[in-house]
Motif scaffolding. Structure first.
Motif, short mmCIF file in Angstrom:
data_model
loop_
_atom_site.label_atom_id
_atom_site.label_comp_id
_atom_site.label_asym_id
_atom_site.label_seq_id
_atom_site.Cartn_x
_atom_site.Cartn_y
_atom_site.Cartn_z
N LEU A 4 45.97 40.37 38.02
CA LEU A 4 44.72 40.10 37.41
C LEU A 4 44.48 38.58 37.32
CD1 LEU A 4 42.07 40.86 36.29
CD2 LEU A 4 42.96 40.77 33.93
N ILE A 5 45.36 37.97 36.92
CA ILE A 5 45.44 36.47 36.99
C ILE A 5 45.42 35.91 38.30
CG2 ILE A 5 46.82 34.23 36.44
CD1 ILE A 5 47.64 35.84 33.66
N LEU A 6 46.09 36.44 39.40
CA LEU A 6 46.11 36.00 40.78
C LEU A 6 44.66 36.15 41.21
CD1 LEU A 6 49.54 37.23 41.96
CD2 LEU A 6 48.77 34.82 41.54
N TRP A 7 43.96 37.37 41.05
CA TRP A 7 42.93 37.78 41.56
C TRP A 7 41.68 36.44 40.63
CZ3 TRP A 7 38.33 39.11 38.98
CH2 TRP A 7 37.35 39.58 39.76
N LEU A 8 41.90 36.42 39.47
CA LEU A 8 40.91 35.39 38.74
C LEU A 8 41.16 34.04 39.57
CD1 LEU A 8 40.87 36.29 34.88
CD2 LEU A 8 38.90 36.10 36.57
N ARG A 9 42.27 33.61 39.67
CA ARG A 9 42.48 32.32 40.27
C ARG A 9 41.73 32.10 41.57
NH1 ARG A 9 48.32 30.16 40.48
NH2 ARG A 9 48.18 30.21 38.09
N GLU A 10 42.18 33.08 42.50
CA GLU A 10 41.27 33.23 43.84
C GLU A 10 39.94 33.30 43.82
OE1 GLU A 10 42.75 32.46 46.50
OE2 GLU A 10 44.60 32.16 45.18
N ARG A 11 39.54 34.17 42.74
CA ARG A 11 38.06 34.29 42.63
C ARG A 11 37.45 33.05 42.12
NH1 ARG A 11 33.61 35.65 44.21
NH2 ARG A 11 31.98 36.41 42.75
N ARG A 13 38.51 30.00 42.75
CA ARG A 13 38.37 28.87 43.65
C ARG A 13 37.33 29.25 44.65
NH1 ARG A 13 44.83 29.03 45.23
NH2 ARG A 13 45.64 27.90 43.43
N ALA A 14 37.21 30.45 44.88
CA ALA A 14 36.05 30.72 45.98
C ALA A 14 34.82 30.47 45.34
CB ALA A 14 36.01 32.17 46.16
N ARG A 15 34.46 30.76 44.03
CA ARG A 15 33.27 30.38 43.21
C ARG A 15 33.03 28.89 43.01
NH1 ARG A 15 29.05 32.22 43.35
NH2 ARG A 15 28.37 31.72 41.19
N VAL A 19 29.88 26.86 43.76
CA VAL A 19 28.92 26.24 42.43
C VAL A 19 29.29 24.75 42.10
CG1 VAL A 19 28.89 26.62 39.83
CG2 VAL A 19 29.15 28.80 41.31
N GLY A 20 30.60 24.34 42.24
CA GLY A 20 30.79 22.88 42.32
C GLY A 20 31.18 22.64 40.81
N SER A 21 31.07 23.47 39.90
CA SER A 21 31.29 22.85 38.22
C SER A 21 32.53 23.83 38.13
CB SER A 21 30.21 23.27 37.78
OG SER A 21 30.48 22.96 36.01
N VAL A 22 33.44 23.35 37.45
CA VAL A 22 34.70 23.95 36.91
C VAL A 22 34.30 24.61 35.59
CG1 VAL A 22 36.92 23.95 35.87
CG2 VAL A 22 36.51 22.58 37.75
N THR A 23 33.30 24.13 34.82
CA THR A 23 32.89 24.86 33.48
C THR A 23 32.06 25.93 33.79
OG1 THR A 23 33.07 22.57 32.44
CG2 THR A 23 31.53 24.11 31.37
N ALA A 40 42.00 23.92 38.89
CA ALA A 40 41.46 22.98 39.48
C ALA A 40 42.41 22.06 40.10
CB ALA A 40 40.23 22.80 39.29
N ARG A 41 42.98 21.41 39.17
CA ARG A 41 43.96 20.16 39.10
C ARG A 41 45.21 20.62 39.96
NH1 ARG A 41 43.82 19.02 34.33
NH2 ARG A 41 45.60 20.47 33.71
#
Length: 127
Positions: A4-11, A13-15, A19-23, A40-41
């Motif tokens: 789940l964490i790996l999937w969230l991290r990849e999702r 990065r793609a978003r 979108v351009g905004s981490v927040t 992101a860092r």
């Protein structure tokens, strides 16, 4: 690390590319903002700074000699904003950072009034 964490991290990065905004992406995915900034860092990515849609047109007008007031009116921004753009001022919350590194914090109206009122009412009665 869980799938789940790996999937969230990849999702994430793609978003972030879209979108351009981490927040904003963190909020969309329900991820803690600090966690998202860490991802992101580590990936060497950053939030993209929002830029006013009229800023490029304003800069083009100024480059051909249009007065600040006229250019600001044409792109729909306040003259103060136009002056900040000309001077290279960056705004964040209530702080303005000038191109030479100086910082100016804008206090709330109530703070200013209370400090003025305190200096006027330091034990003397006003007439």
């Amino acid at each position: 690390m869980s799938l789940l964490i790996l999937w969230l991290r990849e999702r994430f990065r793609a978003r972030l590319d879209v979108v351009g905004s981490v927040t904003v992406v963190a909020r969309e995915l329900g991820v803690n903002r600090n966690t998202a900034f860490g991802w992101a860092r580590k990936a060497g990515l950053r939030s993209q700074r929002w830029r006013h849609p009229g800023r490029d047109e304003y800069e083009r007008l100024r480059a051909i000699g249009v007065a600040r007031r006229v250019a600001a009116r044409q792109v729909g921004v306040n003259e103060r904003t136009a002056k900040d753009w000309d001077w290279g001022v960056k705004k964040s919350g209530t702080t303005r950072t000038y191109a030479d590194g100086r910082r100016a914090e804008r206090r709330a109206i109530g703070e200013r009034l209370s400090s003025v009122a305190a200096s006027r009412h330091d034990g003397h009665r006003m007439a």
